[in-house]
Structure formats: C-alpha cells, structure tokens
Design an enzyme around this catalytic site. Structure first.
Site, PDB file in Angstrom:
ATOM      1  N   GLN A  25      -0.918   0.284  -2.914  1.00 24.16           N
ATOM      2  CA  GLN A  25       0.064  -0.550  -2.219  1.00 24.16           C
ATOM      3  C   GLN A  25       1.430   0.107  -2.081  1.00 24.16           C
ATOM      4  O   GLN A  25       2.103  -0.037  -1.064  1.00 24.16           O
ATOM      5  CB  GLN A  25       0.198  -1.898  -2.931  1.00 24.16           C
ATOM      6  CG  GLN A  25      -0.995  -2.809  -2.716  1.00 24.16           C
ATOM      7  CD  GLN A  25      -0.847  -4.140  -3.421  1.00 24.16           C
ATOM      8  OE1 GLN A  25       0.071  -4.339  -4.235  1.00 24.16           O
ATOM      9  NE2 GLN A  25      -1.739  -5.070  -3.136  1.00 24.16           N
ATOM     10  N   ASP A  83       1.349   2.372   0.949  1.00 27.75           N
ATOM     11  CA  ASP A  83       0.734   1.784   2.131  1.00 27.75           C
ATOM     12  C   ASP A  83       1.702   1.775   3.311  1.00 27.75           C
ATOM     13  O   ASP A  83       2.428   0.802   3.532  1.00 27.75           O
ATOM     14  CB  ASP A  83       0.256   0.366   1.794  1.00 27.75           C
ATOM     15  CG  ASP A  83      -0.541  -0.269   2.916  1.00 27.75           C
ATOM     16  OD1 ASP A  83      -0.680   0.358   3.983  1.00 27.75           O
ATOM     17  OD2 ASP A  83      -1.029  -1.391   2.725  1.00 27.75           O
ATOM     18  N   TYR A 103      -7.915  -5.288   8.558  1.00 28.14           N
ATOM     19  CA  TYR A 103      -8.158  -5.183   9.986  1.00 28.14           C
ATOM     20  C   TYR A 103      -9.174  -6.205  10.453  1.00 28.14           C
ATOM     21  O   TYR A 103      -9.889  -6.816   9.674  1.00 28.14           O
ATOM     22  CB  TYR A 103      -8.694  -3.783  10.327  1.00 28.14           C
ATOM     23  CG  TYR A 103      -7.652  -2.700  10.313  1.00 28.14           C
ATOM     24  CD1 TYR A 103      -6.843  -2.485  11.421  1.00 28.14           C
ATOM     25  CD2 TYR A 103      -7.483  -1.891   9.195  1.00 28.14           C
ATOM     26  CE1 TYR A 103      -5.894  -1.477  11.414  1.00 28.14           C
ATOM     27  CE2 TYR A 103      -6.539  -0.879   9.187  1.00 28.14           C
ATOM     28  CZ  TYR A 103      -5.746  -0.674  10.304  1.00 28.14           C
ATOM     29  OH  TYR A 103      -4.812   0.325  10.287  1.00 28.14           O
ATOM     30  N   SER A 114       1.323  -1.169   5.921  1.00 28.24           N
ATOM     31  CA  SER A 114       1.925  -2.458   5.576  1.00 28.24           C
ATOM     32  C   SER A 114       3.447  -2.417   5.655  1.00 28.24           C
ATOM     33  O   SER A 114       4.073  -3.339   6.185  1.00 28.24           O
ATOM     34  CB  SER A 114       1.487  -2.887   4.172  1.00 28.24           C
ATOM     35  OG  SER A 114       0.108  -3.189   4.145  1.00 28.24           O
ATOM     36  N   ARG A 152      -7.494   0.810   0.887  1.00 27.98           N
ATOM     37  CA  ARG A 152      -6.623  -0.354   0.740  1.00 27.98           C
ATOM     38  C   ARG A 152      -6.882  -1.007  -0.610  1.00 27.98           C
ATOM     39  O   ARG A 152      -7.562  -2.021  -0.725  1.00 27.98           O
ATOM     40  CB  ARG A 152      -6.852  -1.348   1.879  1.00 27.98           C
ATOM     41  CG  ARG A 152      -6.734  -0.755   3.277  1.00 27.98           C
ATOM     42  CD  ARG A 152      -5.390  -0.100   3.566  1.00 27.98           C
ATOM     43  NE  ARG A 152      -4.324  -1.060   3.672  1.00 27.98           N
ATOM     44  CZ  ARG A 152      -4.007  -1.710   4.808  1.00 27.98           C
ATOM     45  NH1 ARG A 152      -4.696  -1.507   5.904  1.00 27.98           N
ATOM     46  NH2 ARG A 152      -2.996  -2.565   4.846  1.00 27.98           N
TER      47      ARG A 152
END
Length: 368
Positions: free
Chosen positions: A120, A123, A221, A126, A115
C-alpha cells in the site's frame, strides 16, 4: 550508487521525486542526479534540488551516469543496462517491453505491484487515483453550467445537481466525497457489492445489480461480466443516467480495452448541458465516443476524456508519487546504499517486467 531523475514529456507536469524526497536519499550517501528543469512544472527549481544535495545535469549525463533511472513515462531514448522505475502499462505495450529486455534493461513498473497490504505504501495507482477522483469532480463543476448544491433564494429555488459515478475504486470514492462536499446528490454503481458500505458511509446511494462476477482478486479493477449481467447492468445504468446531470466514469480492466458502460442511446437520453468525465480515456473510455485528452460534444452532452487528471495537481501528486518511489527503493537498495535485487520478495518480483535480457513478468509474457 547513483539515482537519476529525468524530466517528463511536455504533457506531464509531475516529477518522480521532489527535492524533499531527494534529501532523504542524499542523507544516506546515495548520489542523486537531476535533469535540468525536471521539477519546474511541479514548482521545484533546479536550485531546490541542488540545495537538497542533488547534482543538476543534462539529460544525456543523467542517463549515462545513473545506475537507476526514475521516469514516470516510458523513455524515448535507446538505452541499455540500467534499472528504470516508473508507470509503464506493460500489458498494453508488450512489444516495447520485449525491446527493453533485449537492451538489457531491468524494468520495474509500479502499476504492476501486487495489490497487497504490504504494497500500500508503494501503490502509485491509488495515490494518483485519489487525486484524479478529486479533480474529476472539480473539472465537472467548472464545466457544468449550473449549481452543484441546492439553493433557496427569494428569486426561487435551485435543485441540487445529480451525479452518477461508475466505479467505486479509489478515484470513484474520492469523487463521491468531493461531490457530496459540494452539495450534489450522488448515486454510485459498481460491480462489487463489497463497496456498498463505503459508498453509503460517504452519503451516496449505491445502485445494486445482482449476479456480478467476483472481482475480489482483481486488485480494485473491473472484471469481465456475463452477457446476462451486462444486460441488467445496462438497463439499471440507463435509468440512472437519464436523470444524471454529471457522470464520472472510472472502470478499467488490466490489459484490456475499458468496458463501454454508457451507450450512445444512454448519451441521447441525457439533457443538454450534461457533463461526463471519463477517467478511463487512455484505454478507450467508458463511452463509445470518448477521446483521450479531448472534449467531445455529443447531442448537447460534453464528454471530457482525461486519464491524467492527477497532473492538474503536480506538486501534491509528485509528493505522493515520490513517497511511493522511496518506499519501493527501500526494497531494492541495501542499508549500505548498494543495489540489492531480492527476487524472493514478492513485491520486487511482482513489479519487475524485464531483467537479464528477458521479459520476466508472467502476465506480460502471456500478452506478448
């Protein structure tokens, strides 16, 4: 080089790549094969894939002729010597990963990507959680037998719905934004004090419990907490949940059962007609009675367990997922369109679970 797009199981509406994403690959000279009907549930027909430059073939032909296979969920077939890319939750299936390693598969599970800022654009957690948080609130509004916003009429006034969101990750924050747009009063609990500002900027109240373990390196998390903290957390959540009409829960711990945040006693304190949307259902749920892909009635409270709400928006979910896939493919395909597995790249290495006959991901090795 050939990339194959496989049709997902019957319960899944998404597809790894939409035709618009396929066109990006075919323009680079990459051959793309699509299984018949792969995109139908995401509103993309075989003809759309053909027009984008793909070849539509049977499942067997796609598997046999492709160098890289794209499948969101684990394959049921026994295949070997391929590269497969999807979201396979390897920490929960170490035995399956061992079988794939022995079959000579190179497995990239994008839910295991580090992460980092650079990751990103790839990802998938997400991009899909954003949709899930949005859908969770819409599902709650549809299931709740009262208004969300305040209404003042000649016949009397209706108080706004009170919503409690447990977890202020991507899904939780989108749930906050959506619930506020619908006029609800929102409270949010999260073990990470750092998210307080984001929660408040969206118009929600942040519930603070002091003494939480540091979750800054957990990739968004939850992490295991001390017993003392759990007791304080339980007491504070109990106070809020007794007043809540709707609860959205999102808390998960990688490779472990989801933490129980709502006890049976808390459920009993909620009024009849209340609704809980449990997004952690696939890993056990945040209540002791949650069942994945089921709705459970508990003393007048409706508990809806669904960890795949993103499938309720198949076209947009597939579009975002496909963009994540395209960005990841850039790391393992050269400009000339050939496979180039650069193990010096932390993202390539971090997402790889099996390679060269072995389970190579350190965290999956430990859980095996």
């Amino acid at each position: 080089m050939t990339i194959g797009i496989l049709k997902e199981p019957a319960s899944e509406t998404r597809v790894s790549l939409l035709p618009e994403a396929v066109a990006t690959l075919t323009k680079k000279g990459i051959t793309v094969l699509t299984e018949q009907g792969a995109g139908e549930k995401a509103y993309s027909q075989d003809e759309d894939y053909t027009n984008a430059g793909a070849q539509v073939k049977s499942r067997g032909e796609v598997i046999q002729q492709s160098d890289i296979l794209l499948a969101i969920h684990p394959l049921q077939e026994s295949i070997s010597s391929k590269i497969i890319i999807g979201v396979y939750q390897p920490l929960f299936a170490p035995a399956v990963m061992q079988q794939w390693a022995q079959a000579g598969l190179t497995t990239f599970s994008l839910d295991m990507l580090p992460r980092t800022t650079r990751a990103q654009s790839m990802d998938v957690l997400s991009s899909q959680a954003n949709i899930a948080g949005y859908k969770a609130v819409l599902l709650a509004a549809n299931s709740y037998g009262r208004y969300f916003p305040m209404f003042m009429t000649a016949a009397g006034s209706i108080a706004p719905a009170k919503i409690l969101i447990l977890g202020a990750g991507v899904a939780g924050l989108q749930a906050v934004a959506t619930a506020r747009r619908l006029g609800a009063v929102v409270e949010v609990f999260d073990t990470r004090p750092a998210v307080k500002e984001e929660v408040m900027s969206l118009g929600a109240k942040f519930i603070e419990v002091e003494g939480a373990a540091d979750a800054s390196k957990a990739g968004g998390y939850a992490v295991e907490q001390t017993e003392e903290y759990k007791k304080k957390q339980e007491d504070r959540i109990a106070q809020s949940i007794a007043k809540a009409d709707i609860v959205v829960t999102t808390a998960q711990i990688p490779g472990k059962k989801a933490p129980i945040l709502i006890s049976e006693a808390m459920l009993s304190s909620m009024r009849n007609g209340s609704v809980i949307i449990d997004l952690a259902a696939a890993t056990g749920g945040n209540t002791p009675v949650t069942k994945n892909n089921e709705t459970v009635q508990y003393k007048g409270v409706r508990i809806i367990g669904d960890s795949n709400l993103q499938a309720g928006m198949p076209s947009d979910a597939s579009k975002l997922y496909g963009k994540n896939i395209l960005n990841f493919l850039q790391l393992i395909i050269s400009k000339e369109g050939a496979i180039n597995l650069n193990w010096e790249d932390e993202l390539v290495k971090g997402a790889c679970i099996t390679h060269d006959g072995q389970v190579v991901h350190e965290r999956v090795k430990v859980s095996n």
